[in-house]
Write an enzyme that holds these catalytic residues in place. Sequence first.
Site, mmCIF file in Angstrom:
data_model
loop_
_atom_site.group_PDB
_atom_site.id
_atom_site.type_symbol
_atom_site.label_atom_id
_atom_site.label_comp_id
_atom_site.label_asym_id
_atom_site.label_seq_id
_atom_site.Cartn_x
_atom_site.Cartn_y
_atom_site.Cartn_z
ATOM 1 N N VAL A 1 0.879 -1.167 0.000
ATOM 2 C CA VAL A 1 0.000 0.000 0.000
ATOM 3 C C VAL A 1 0.912 1.212 0.000
ATOM 4 O O VAL A 1 2.071 1.134 0.386
ATOM 5 C CB VAL A 1 -0.946 0.014 1.222
ATOM 6 C CG1 VAL A 1 -1.966 -1.109 1.119
ATOM 7 C CG2 VAL A 1 -0.170 -0.101 2.530
ATOM 8 N N SER A 2 0.397 2.336 -0.434
ATOM 9 C CA SER A 2 1.264 3.476 -0.703
ATOM 10 C C SER A 2 1.639 4.314 0.508
ATOM 11 O O SER A 2 2.547 5.122 0.436
ATOM 12 C CB SER A 2 0.623 4.379 -1.758
ATOM 13 O OG SER A 2 0.506 3.678 -2.971
ATOM 14 N N SER A 3 0.943 4.142 1.625
ATOM 15 C CA SER A 3 1.271 4.927 2.821
ATOM 16 C C SER A 3 0.919 4.145 4.072
ATOM 17 O O SER A 3 0.156 3.178 4.032
ATOM 18 C CB SER A 3 0.525 6.268 2.810
ATOM 19 O OG SER A 3 -0.875 6.065 2.831
#
Length: 210
Positions: free
Chosen positions: A14-16
């Site tokens: 996931v990106s964050s």
Amino acid sequence: MENIQGRKYGYIRVSSKDQCADRQIQALKEYGIDERDMFIDKISGKSFDRPEYLLLKNRILRNGDVLVIKELDRLGRDMDAIKDEWKQLEDMGVDIEVIDMPMINTTGKDTLEKKLISEIVFNLLCYMVQKEREKIKQRQAEGIQAMKDRNGGKGIGRPTVPVPDGFEDIYDKVFITKEITALKGMELLGLKKSTFYKFKKMIDEKRAEK
């Protein structure tokens, strides 16, 4: 390289840090991957310099093993980089399985089939990404022109700016299904952060009234 029967490992990204990986974890579980064999990064997919991925690639994966991901963009965001990484994994004797796109799984494929997958499918994906960006930009341009027409050819004017076409689709992908990050949504729509969140607020208010 001769391929032998190995283990399957799942990779999740996931990106964050504030994004939830539960959707990918559940998909991998249903695919038969044990949680102890899953590696999770909470970081951008711009490069492959990610701690869990590098641990999996450099210390865990062996000839005959299989790397399983839910979606292709969980491996990375840049298609050229994905192609290079894909080739490196193949050279290691590691197969790749994409749950949402089984047509490009390399397990059980011979060298020629794997080469065809790399050349044809990835070129198609690059084309699709570019066409999606062009479609969103076209919708934006048409929306802006329509607003100018309604205003007699004058400037749009801040109080009258409606949510652009295509924004709600991106809104759902960012805030509902969490398929992409807010930063990616801004990039696809060509919007600044302040404008993006202004439109988000308008959608929030609109949906709250329903």
